[in-house]
Design a protein around this motif. Structure first.
Motif, PDB file in Angstrom:
ATOM      1  N   ILE A 100       0.836  -1.203   0.000  1.00 56.72           N
ATOM      2  CA  ILE A 100       0.000   0.000   0.000  1.00 56.72           C
ATOM      3  C   ILE A 100       0.868   1.248   0.000  1.00 56.72           C
ATOM      4  N   ALA A 101       1.919   1.235   0.814  1.00 53.69           N
ATOM      5  CA  ALA A 101       2.819   2.394   0.868  1.00 53.69           C
ATOM      6  C   ALA A 101       3.484   2.629  -0.488  1.00 53.69           C
ATOM      7  N   LYS A 102       3.912   1.550  -1.147  1.00 51.84           N
ATOM      8  CA  LYS A 102       4.540   1.680  -2.462  1.00 51.84           C
ATOM      9  C   LYS A 102       3.551   2.201  -3.508  1.00 51.84           C
ATOM     10  N   ALA A 103       2.281   1.894  -3.319  1.00 49.20           N
ATOM     11  CA  ALA A 103       1.252   2.362  -4.251  1.00 49.20           C
ATOM     12  C   ALA A 103       0.900   3.826  -3.998  1.00 49.20           C
ATOM     13  N   GLY A 104       1.463   4.411  -2.971  1.00 48.67           N
ATOM     14  CA  GLY A 104       1.241   5.819  -2.696  1.00 48.67           C
ATOM     15  C   GLY A 104       0.030   6.089  -1.818  1.00 48.67           C
ATOM     16  N   TYR A 105      -0.344   5.143  -0.989  1.00 50.23           N
ATOM     17  CA  TYR A 105      -1.450   5.308  -0.035  1.00 50.23           C
ATOM     18  C   TYR A 105      -2.771   5.619  -0.721  1.00 50.23           C
ATOM     19  N   ARG A 106      -2.963   5.169  -1.922  1.00 48.49           N
ATOM     20  CA  ARG A 106      -4.220   5.466  -2.612  1.00 48.49           C
ATOM     21  C   ARG A 106      -5.414   4.800  -1.941  1.00 48.49           C
ATOM     22  N   GLU A 107      -5.175   3.651  -1.316  1.00 46.80           N
ATOM     23  CA  GLU A 107      -6.293   2.903  -0.752  1.00 46.80           C
ATOM     24  C   GLU A 107      -6.611   3.259   0.695  1.00 46.80           C
ATOM     25  N   CYS A 108      -5.720   3.880   1.397  1.00 50.42           N
ATOM     26  CA  CYS A 108      -5.992   4.291   2.773  1.00 50.42           C
ATOM     27  C   CYS A 108      -5.063   5.433   3.148  1.00 50.42           C
ATOM     28  N   ASP A 109      -5.411   6.119   4.205  1.00 49.11           N
ATOM     29  CA  ASP A 109      -4.545   7.225   4.604  1.00 49.11           C
ATOM     30  C   ASP A 109      -3.337   6.704   5.380  1.00 49.11           C
ATOM     31  N   ARG A 110      -2.314   7.493   5.375  1.00 52.36           N
ATOM     32  CA  ARG A 110      -1.047   7.104   5.981  1.00 52.36           C
ATOM     33  C   ARG A 110      -1.170   6.836   7.479  1.00 52.36           C
ATOM     34  N   ALA A 111      -1.939   7.671   8.184  1.00 55.92           N
ATOM     35  CA  ALA A 111      -2.082   7.497   9.635  1.00 55.92           C
ATOM     36  C   ALA A 111      -2.706   6.144   9.979  1.00 55.92           C
ATOM     37  N   THR A 112      -3.705   5.726   9.215  1.00 56.05           N
ATOM     38  CA  THR A 112      -4.348   4.425   9.450  1.00 56.05           C
ATOM     39  C   THR A 112      -3.355   3.293   9.232  1.00 56.05           C
ATOM     40  N   LEU A 113      -2.626   3.375   8.145  1.00 59.00           N
ATOM     41  CA  LEU A 113      -1.649   2.338   7.839  1.00 59.00           C
ATOM     42  C   LEU A 113      -0.559   2.272   8.909  1.00 59.00           C
ATOM     43  N   GLU A 114      -0.082   3.424   9.356  1.00 65.26           N
ATOM     44  CA  GLU A 114       0.947   3.441  10.398  1.00 65.26           C
ATOM     45  C   GLU A 114       0.430   2.856  11.707  1.00 65.26           C
ATOM     46  N   GLU A 115      -0.828   3.123  12.038  1.00 64.21           N
ATOM     47  CA  GLU A 115      -1.420   2.566  13.262  1.00 64.21           C
ATOM     48  C   GLU A 115      -1.533   1.045  13.173  1.00 64.21           C
ATOM     49  N   ILE A 116      -1.952   0.547  12.024  1.00 65.22           N
ATOM     50  CA  ILE A 116      -2.040  -0.910  11.828  1.00 65.22           C
ATOM     51  C   ILE A 116      -0.654  -1.536  11.980  1.00 65.22           C
ATOM     52  N   GLN A 117       0.340  -0.927  11.364  1.00 62.88           N
ATOM     53  CA  GLN A 117       1.704  -1.453  11.460  1.00 62.88           C
ATOM     54  C   GLN A 117       2.230  -1.384  12.893  1.00 62.88           C
ATOM     55  N   ARG A 118       1.929  -0.308  13.599  1.00 67.60           N
ATOM     56  CA  ARG A 118       2.370  -0.153  14.989  1.00 67.60           C
ATOM     57  C   ARG A 118       1.758  -1.241  15.873  1.00 67.60           C
ATOM     58  N   GLU A 119       0.469  -1.496  15.700  1.00 63.64           N
ATOM     59  CA  GLU A 119      -0.204  -2.544  16.480  1.00 63.64           C
ATOM     60  C   GLU A 119       0.366  -3.920  16.156  1.00 63.64           C
ATOM     61  N   THR A 120       0.666  -4.152  14.897  1.00 64.73           N
ATOM     62  CA  THR A 120       1.247  -5.439  14.498  1.00 64.73           C
ATOM     63  C   THR A 120       2.621  -5.635  15.130  1.00 64.73           C
ATOM     64  N   ARG A 121       3.436  -4.581  15.123  1.00 61.85           N
ATOM     65  CA  ARG A 121       4.743  -4.682  15.783  1.00 61.85           C
ATOM     66  C   ARG A 121       4.585  -4.948  17.275  1.00 61.85           C
ATOM     67  N   GLN A 122       3.588  -4.323  17.891  1.00 63.21           N
ATOM     68  CA  GLN A 122       3.347  -4.533  19.321  1.00 63.21           C
ATOM     69  C   GLN A 122       2.990  -6.000  19.601  1.00 63.21           C
ATOM     70  N   VAL A 123       2.201  -6.590  18.718  1.00 66.74           N
ATOM     71  CA  VAL A 123       1.873  -8.013  18.869  1.00 66.74           C
ATOM     72  C   VAL A 123       3.149  -8.847  18.811  1.00 66.74           C
ATOM     73  N   LEU A 124       4.015  -8.558  17.851  1.00 65.79           N
ATOM     74  CA  LEU A 124       5.263  -9.310  17.742  1.00 65.79           C
ATOM     75  C   LEU A 124       6.167  -9.103  18.949  1.00 65.79           C
ATOM     76  N   TYR A 125       6.251  -7.872  19.458  1.00 68.42           N
ATOM     77  CA  TYR A 125       7.061  -7.615  20.658  1.00 68.42           C
ATOM     78  C   TYR A 125       6.499  -8.410  21.846  1.00 68.42           C
ATOM     79  N   SER A 126       5.175  -8.418  21.997  1.00 69.90           N
ATOM     80  CA  SER A 126       4.546  -9.172  23.088  1.00 69.90           C
ATOM     81  C   SER A 126       4.822 -10.656  22.927  1.00 69.90           C
ATOM     82  N   LEU A 127       4.754 -11.122  21.719  1.00 68.92           N
ATOM     83  CA  LEU A 127       5.012 -12.529  21.423  1.00 68.92           C
ATOM     84  C   LEU A 127       6.446 -12.889  21.800  1.00 68.92           C
TER      85      LEU A 127
END
Length: 91
Positions: free
Chosen positions: A58-85
């Protein structure tokens, strides 16, 4: 297209990690079995990898499908899951 896949994979990860699902899979002493097993850990790691891959697409496509803040939040939560794991496995 990527956004729909990202939403589905995020929902899948949420279901894997949800408290209700963990309790449903608990043994008789209420010890969680689901995502703490080797297969459960693999499923979570795979889902996080898919989310990262979709986010990158999505980032490479230029965020056409969603806004950057939403994508960054999803990625941040995913990293948090991995850190917890990682913390869970280290114990």
């Amino acid at each position: 297209m990527f956004m729909e896949k990202l939403v589905r994979e995020t929902e899948r990860l949420s279901l894997i990690c949800s408290m209700l699902e963990t309790m449903r899979r608990a043994d008789g002493d209420r010890n969680a079995r689901g995502w703490t097993s080797p297969i459960g850990l693999l499923k979570i790691t795979h889902s996080c990898a898919m989310i990262a891959e979709l986010g990158t697409s999505i980032a490479k496509a230029g965020y056409r499908e969603c806004d950057r803040a939403t994508l960054e939040e999803i990625q941040r939560e995913t990293r948090q899951v991995l850190y917890s794991l990682r913390a869970q496995v280290a114990v």
